[in-house]
Design an enzyme around this catalytic site. Sequence first.
Site, PDB file in Angstrom:
ATOM      1  N   ASP A   1      -5.378 -12.503   9.146  1.00 17.99           N
ATOM      2  CA  ASP A   1      -4.265 -12.177   8.253  1.00 17.99           C
ATOM      3  C   ASP A   1      -3.484 -13.451   7.942  1.00 17.99           C
ATOM      4  O   ASP A   1      -2.776 -13.978   8.809  1.00 17.99           O
ATOM      5  CB  ASP A   1      -3.365 -11.125   8.906  1.00 17.99           C
ATOM      6  CG  ASP A   1      -2.315 -10.615   7.925  1.00 17.99           C
ATOM      7  OD1 ASP A   1      -1.602 -11.443   7.323  1.00 17.99           O
ATOM      8  OD2 ASP A   1      -2.212  -9.391   7.754  1.00 17.99           O
TER       9      ASP A   1
ATOM     10  N   ASP B   1       0.409 -13.262   8.437  1.00 22.77           N
ATOM     11  CA  ASP B   1       0.806 -13.253   9.850  1.00 22.77           C
ATOM     12  C   ASP B   1       0.689 -14.641  10.457  1.00 22.77           C
ATOM     13  O   ASP B   1       1.565 -15.098  11.174  1.00 22.77           O
ATOM     14  CB  ASP B   1      -0.100 -12.313  10.653  1.00 22.77           C
ATOM     15  CG  ASP B   1       0.354 -10.877  10.560  1.00 22.77           C
ATOM     16  OD1 ASP B   1       1.380 -10.625   9.897  1.00 22.77           O
ATOM     17  OD2 ASP B   1      -0.336 -10.008  11.143  1.00 22.77           O
TER      18      ASP B   1
ATOM     19  N   ARG C   1       0.842  -1.191   0.000  1.00 25.97           N
ATOM     20  CA  ARG C   1       0.000   0.000   0.000  1.00 25.97           C
ATOM     21  C   ARG C   1       0.883   1.249   0.000  1.00 25.97           C
ATOM     22  O   ARG C   1       1.801   1.377   0.822  1.00 25.97           O
ATOM     23  CB  ARG C   1      -0.817  -0.053   1.287  1.00 25.97           C
ATOM     24  CG  ARG C   1      -2.009   0.810   1.351  1.00 25.97           C
ATOM     25  CD  ARG C   1      -2.653   0.494   2.694  1.00 25.97           C
ATOM     26  NE  ARG C   1      -2.868   1.701   3.448  1.00 25.97           N
ATOM     27  CZ  ARG C   1      -4.030   2.301   3.534  1.00 25.97           C
ATOM     28  NH1 ARG C   1      -5.068   1.784   2.938  1.00 25.97           N
ATOM     29  NH2 ARG C   1      -4.164   3.399   4.232  1.00 25.97           N
TER      30      ARG C   1
ATOM     31  N   THR D   1      -1.025   7.557  -1.431  1.00 27.68           N
ATOM     32  CA  THR D   1      -2.273   7.437  -2.212  1.00 27.68           C
ATOM     33  C   THR D   1      -3.229   6.408  -1.610  1.00 27.68           C
ATOM     34  O   THR D   1      -4.389   6.343  -2.021  1.00 27.68           O
ATOM     35  CB  THR D   1      -1.959   6.992  -3.643  1.00 27.68           C
ATOM     36  OG1 THR D   1      -1.377   5.677  -3.568  1.00 27.68           O
ATOM     37  CG2 THR D   1      -1.002   7.933  -4.331  1.00 27.68           C
TER      38      THR D   1
HETATM   39  N1  URA Z   1      -5.443 -10.629   3.470  1.00 27.91           N
HETATM   40  C1  URA Z   1      -5.561 -11.493   4.508  1.00 27.91           C
HETATM   41  O1  URA Z   1      -4.580 -12.093   4.929  1.00 27.91           O
HETATM   42  N2  URA Z   1      -6.760 -11.653   5.080  1.00 27.91           N
HETATM   43  C2  URA Z   1      -7.871 -11.036   4.638  1.00 27.91           C
HETATM   44  O2  URA Z   1      -8.948 -11.236   5.193  1.00 27.91           O
HETATM   45  C3  URA Z   1      -7.732 -10.135   3.551  1.00 27.91           C
HETATM   46  C4  URA Z   1      -6.506  -9.957   2.990  1.00 27.91           C
END
Ligand code: URA
Length: 232
Positions: A224, A227, A126, A130
């Site tokens: 995530d 993670d 990201r 922007t």
């Molecule tokens: N990336 C992820 O790891 N989980 C999500 O829910 C969306 C994007």
Amino acid sequence: MASTSATLPSATTAPTTGPPLPPNSTRLPQTAQLDALLTIIRDKGTSRSDFIFYSDRIIRLLVEEGLNHLPTLEKTVQTPTGLPYKGVSFEGRICGVSILRAGEAMESGLRECCRSVRIGKILIQRDEETAKPKLFYAKLPEDISQRWVLLLDPMLATGGSVMQAIDVLLQQGVPQDRILFLNLVASPEGLQAVYKKFPQVRVICGWVDDGLDENNYIVPGLGDFGDRYWSS
Ligand code: URA
């Protein structure tokens, strides 16, 4: 505590057929086995080692399904019995391209199915100014325009990153219809966005969830992925 109630599964049990998909997209067969694997990785109490193990199993199913979408040529071989067998062989060469960092988790599943496969990498993050996805790094096989590309990213949320990655592949001369995008869990919004911009790119998902939350996480989702897979 998690709730359970027993049902007798069959190999073809489809716990849900899910929402209709855009024409360029397919789902893995929605079997009880796949649902059970996804239930483990969705569970916030699942340990990291189990998360890796069961994600890897789903990734393997996705890669095997992706290979079903590649073209083949007729090929006849002689078997040890002295008789010919009229079979097929894959028509073209392939490569993988993982979208970092989560997509790297899918590389070993591809390597298990395709010996010595070339794998490129794309890093999209990201842009703080922007708030849009921005390309930071791409390392791709030099002859990628001659290959079928299995594009790897476990979660299709808004589609911002994967659409940027597809743009990079198109700039390298890869035709849209030679790109197969593999993901474990997709949102309907992400599927629609990819279809609208790249209707010929094929998308193969493990499961399609309900939608996105205000932070653009897939819901119910699994959190995530990067993670949970990479951070101890
Ligand atoms: N990336 C992820 O790891 N989980 C999500 O829910 C969306 C994007």
